[in-house]
Motif scaffolding. Structure first.
Motif, PDB file in Angstrom:
ATOM      1  N   ARG A  14       0.840  -1.215   0.000  1.00  0.00           N
ATOM      2  CA  ARG A  14       0.000   0.000   0.000  1.00  0.00           C
ATOM      3  C   ARG A  14       0.866   1.253   0.000  1.00  0.00           C
ATOM      4  O   ARG A  14       0.529   2.247  -0.640  1.00  0.00           O
ATOM      5  CB  ARG A  14      -0.923   0.013   1.213  1.00  0.00           C
ATOM      6  N   GLU A 206      -9.002  -2.202  -3.040  1.00  0.00           N
ATOM      7  CA  GLU A 206      -9.294  -1.339  -1.905  1.00  0.00           C
ATOM      8  C   GLU A 206      -9.434   0.127  -2.308  1.00  0.00           C
ATOM      9  O   GLU A 206      -9.800   0.959  -1.482  1.00  0.00           O
ATOM     10  CB  GLU A 206      -8.205  -1.496  -0.848  1.00  0.00           C
ATOM     11  N   LYS A 232     -12.909 -11.639  -3.744  1.00  0.00           N
ATOM     12  CA  LYS A 232     -13.090 -10.277  -3.240  1.00  0.00           C
ATOM     13  C   LYS A 232     -13.627  -9.375  -4.345  1.00  0.00           C
ATOM     14  O   LYS A 232     -14.536  -8.549  -4.111  1.00  0.00           O
ATOM     15  CB  LYS A 232     -11.755  -9.759  -2.708  1.00  0.00           C
TER      16      LYS A 232
END
Length: 704
Positions: A14, A206, A232
């Motif tokens: 991230r 995300e 997901k």
């Protein structure tokens, strides 16, 4: 709660994707790399590690990672193999979030290269290492670039595509050649020594600005992790478009030398696609156009399309080819025709496809110079009958001045986008029929600018098919949990195998197994006609060596069959002998023969094989794979694909037999080496019976 190494690396990924501080490690080549990052609008801090230069591309250099004021979120390393290893080690010790390794000559070479890659991965520690053998990454949402060449991207605020590719050249081509493409992330994963496709997919999902994902994959680094990320994506209703390579023997060898990753056979890819509702495309351009359409417009509600053109030929081609992609062209309703007729010239035929053929100016309501009137015309024609609208038009280049009469149509489409709640698409007939500045204007206004007749139909057809399939799925596909393959093998004879399978609910024929000299008596007790088979743990394919005799109608026939079987075995399997046999009733006139078996992939685990069975199974090769554990949807889709003309009851009985094999497979997942139930016979009374079984078991790693 302690975190695993993978979790720490994913957390650091991230930081890499959205860095505040990027350091570049290398020499003069970094001029272009840093220039791209700066020109793309990166507003964070940049630093360079190079002990021989004072500055590169205007950025001051420091001699080592230790000399950095703080730990960078991300680093781009462009050096030789050995120096790359040294740099990664130093950056890990400094606490960097991650590193992009541009260098080649690692796992794709095998042997010593693979050893060097493993050492590199170990040196990365907690860092998110991307590569080696990769181009890098671009985050156009946040204007960050760690990319091996100067290929600028357009900034984007929302509704973007994330492209993840094992091939850096593929992404390089997209960045260099595509215009008006809403690229948010481009990540070249290369050899996937640490960070793989699954990690990147999980991370970009995300980001709410990502509306679709495109993946180019040649092999798998971690099948279980990829399945979790795909599940997901399904749960978030983010469509994933897949372009795959490495599915055949030739392409698998090429894939191994390209990125050093384990290839996936085509049938396992198909099973993965079926489970996670992936959109499969067959060319890089299809991948680009389909992800673009889905990001800009989302998924169409249905397959009804209204198409407008300024060309009769385009309408004719559309009427022919749209249905081939599952697209319906509903007629324009009579009430709309009555409303449109006085507003258009008398020579305009109101139909779908709709060749509007407008004059530049007219005393009628709709004219080529009036965007609002064009938008009204289209909205009226589409009202209540369409799920998508497509305008196919080619506009001359602006340098000629011939573009001016057609520009109001571009404005009309932008108006239309605000008037109707459905995808609005503009596409030329010829790929270069709309210049980049017009495509960008459409894109900025929420209209999908596709690039060519075939490309448009393929992308829209794929999006519509995905929408229909996804709508029918109530639960996301379940993740896969591969189990280590067992060691060794121990074949069961057919009687043992059937007995084991019957314990899990597989219907098998009543049979007798015993000494050959008692076979005739046993056959008479069972009732003629019967089948006689040799029982053996070494002759796994009995029919090929004369070890099966069918339709025996009396004791004499059984004795003659035993004599013939002895001769065949002596010829084909000298020394084997004939000691024990299996006798079972002959199933008369089956309506279908099916094979149910298992295959195993190191990264995707066990899969059911369901196909047309019998002696010609190898020639027919008509089958499908379903990953375990399987859903009803997946199993039913494969059975339907076989084209069997079965009653409802027969289909239900076949599905029950398949589930019995699945129960056995899941109960023995760590020991089953091979399983073929062939054939499974379906009879006219809808009954199902397994008449042969090949079961080979092994030992687990923990077994003594």
């Amino acid at each position: 709660m302690t975190t695993t190494l993978k979790q720490r690396r994913r957390a650091n990924l991230r930081r890499v994707l959205k860095p505040r501080h990027i350091t570049f490690v290398g020499g003069g080549h970094l001029e272009r790399v840093i220039g791209l990052c700066r020109d793309n609008g990166f507003e964070g801090r940049m630093s360079v590690i190079n002990p021989r230069h004072d500055e590169i591309a205007g950025v001051p250099c420091v001699p080592s990672a230790d000399a950095l004021d703080d730990a960078p979120d991300a680093a781009f390393v462009a050096m030789s193999n050995q120096r790359t290893l040294e740099a990664v080690t130093a950056l890990s010790e400094r606490g960097a979030g991650g590193v992009v390794c541009h260098a080649t000559g690692f796992g794709e070479l095998g042997g010593e290269g693979l050893k060097a890659q493993n050492t590199l991965a170990e040196a990365a520690g907690d860092m998110a290492l991307i590569g080696p053998n990769c181009m890098g990454l671009i985050n156009a949402f946040d204007n960050a670039a760690m990319w091996g060449e100067y290929t600028p991207s357009e900034p984007i605020d929302e509704n973007g595509v994330a492209l993840i590719s094992q091939s850096g050249a593929f992404l390089y081509g997209v960045l260099g050649g595509e215009r008006a493409f809403p690229l948010g992330y481009a990540v070249s994963v290369g050899n996937q020594a640490v960070i793989d496709t699954a990690d990147v997919l999980d991370a970009v999902l995300e980001d709410p600005r990502v509306r679709s994902v495109g993946i180019y994959a040649e092999g798998l680094a971690d099948g279980a992790a990829l399945s979790e990320a795909l599940a997901k994506a399904m749960a978030q209703n983010i469509p994933v478009v897949l372009l795959r390579g490495g599915g055949t023997t030739a392409s698998a060898e090429r894939s191994l030398s390209h990125t050093g990753n384990l290839a996936v056979p085509n049938d396992f890819w198909d099973a993965l696609i079926r489970r996670f509702c992936l959109i499969q495309v067959h060319s890089p351009k299809q991948l680009v156009e389909t992800t673009k359409l889905l990001a800009v417009c989302c998924v169409p509600r249905g397959n009804r399309v209204v198409v407008a053109t300024y060309s009769g030929a385009a309408g004719t081609l559309l009427a022919d080819q749209a249905p081939e992609r599952g697209l319906a062209l509903p007629p324009i309703p009579e009430n709309a025709v009555r409303e449109l007729t006085p507003a258009l010239e008398d020579y305009v035929t109101i139909s779908n496809p709709f060749d509007i053929n407008l004059p530049w100016r007219t005393d009628r309501k709709v004219s080529l110079d009036d965007p609002e009137s064009i938008a009204w015309c289209i909205e009226t024609a589409s009202r209540g009958i369409a799920d998508s609208f497509v305008f196919m038009l080619d506009i001359p280049r602006r340098s000629t001045g011939g573009d001016l009469p057609w520009l109001p149509t571009i404005d009309a489409l932008l108006l239309l986008k605000d008037w109707i709640d459905m995808p609005v698409i503009a596409s030329p007939l010829i790929p270069e029929g709309l210049e980049p500045h017009l495509r960008q204007k459409l894109l900025d206004g929420g209209v999908a600018p596709l690039t060519g007749f075939t490309e448009c139909l393929d992308a829209l057809g794929a999006a519509v098919a995905y929408g229909a399939t996804r709508k029918a799925i109530t639960e996301p596909g379940s993740p896969i949990h591969p189990i280590t393959a067992p060691r060794g093998n121990r074949a069961l004879d057919e009687h043992e195998g059937k007995t084991l399978m019957a314990a899990h609910g597989l219907p098998v024929a009543g049979s007798w197994a015993g000494p050959v000299d008692q076979a005739a008596e046993a056959a008479e007790a069972i009732g003629f006609p019967v089948v006689l088979k040799v029982l053996s743990t070494t002759l796994l394919h009995k029919s090929k060596v004369g070890g099966v005799c069918l339709n025996l109608t009396g004791r004499d026939a059984v004795d003659e069959a035993i004599a013939a079987m002895r001769r065949h075995l002596e010829h084909h399997a000298p020394g084997h002998g004939l000691e024990r046999v299996l006798v079972e009733p002959m199933t008369q006139d089956p309506v279908a023969e099916v094979i149910i078996g298992l295959k195993r992939h190191p990264e995707l685990g066990l899969a059911l094989v369901i196909g047309l069975g019998g002696v010609d199974v190898e020639e027919a090769r008509q089958y499908g794979l379903v990953l375990l554990p399987a859903s009803d949807r997946e199993v039913s889709a494969v059975v339907e694909g076989l084209g069997l003309d079965l009653t409802v009851n027969a289909t239900a009985n076949l599905l029950d037999a398949i589930r019995a094999v699945e129960r056995f497979a899941l109960a023995h997942a760590d020991t089953v080496q091979e399983l073929d139930i062939n054939p499974v016979l379906l009879s006219r009374d809808d009954s199902v019976v397994a008449v042969d079984a090949l079961v080979v078991l092994g030992e687990t790693e923990e077994s003594p």
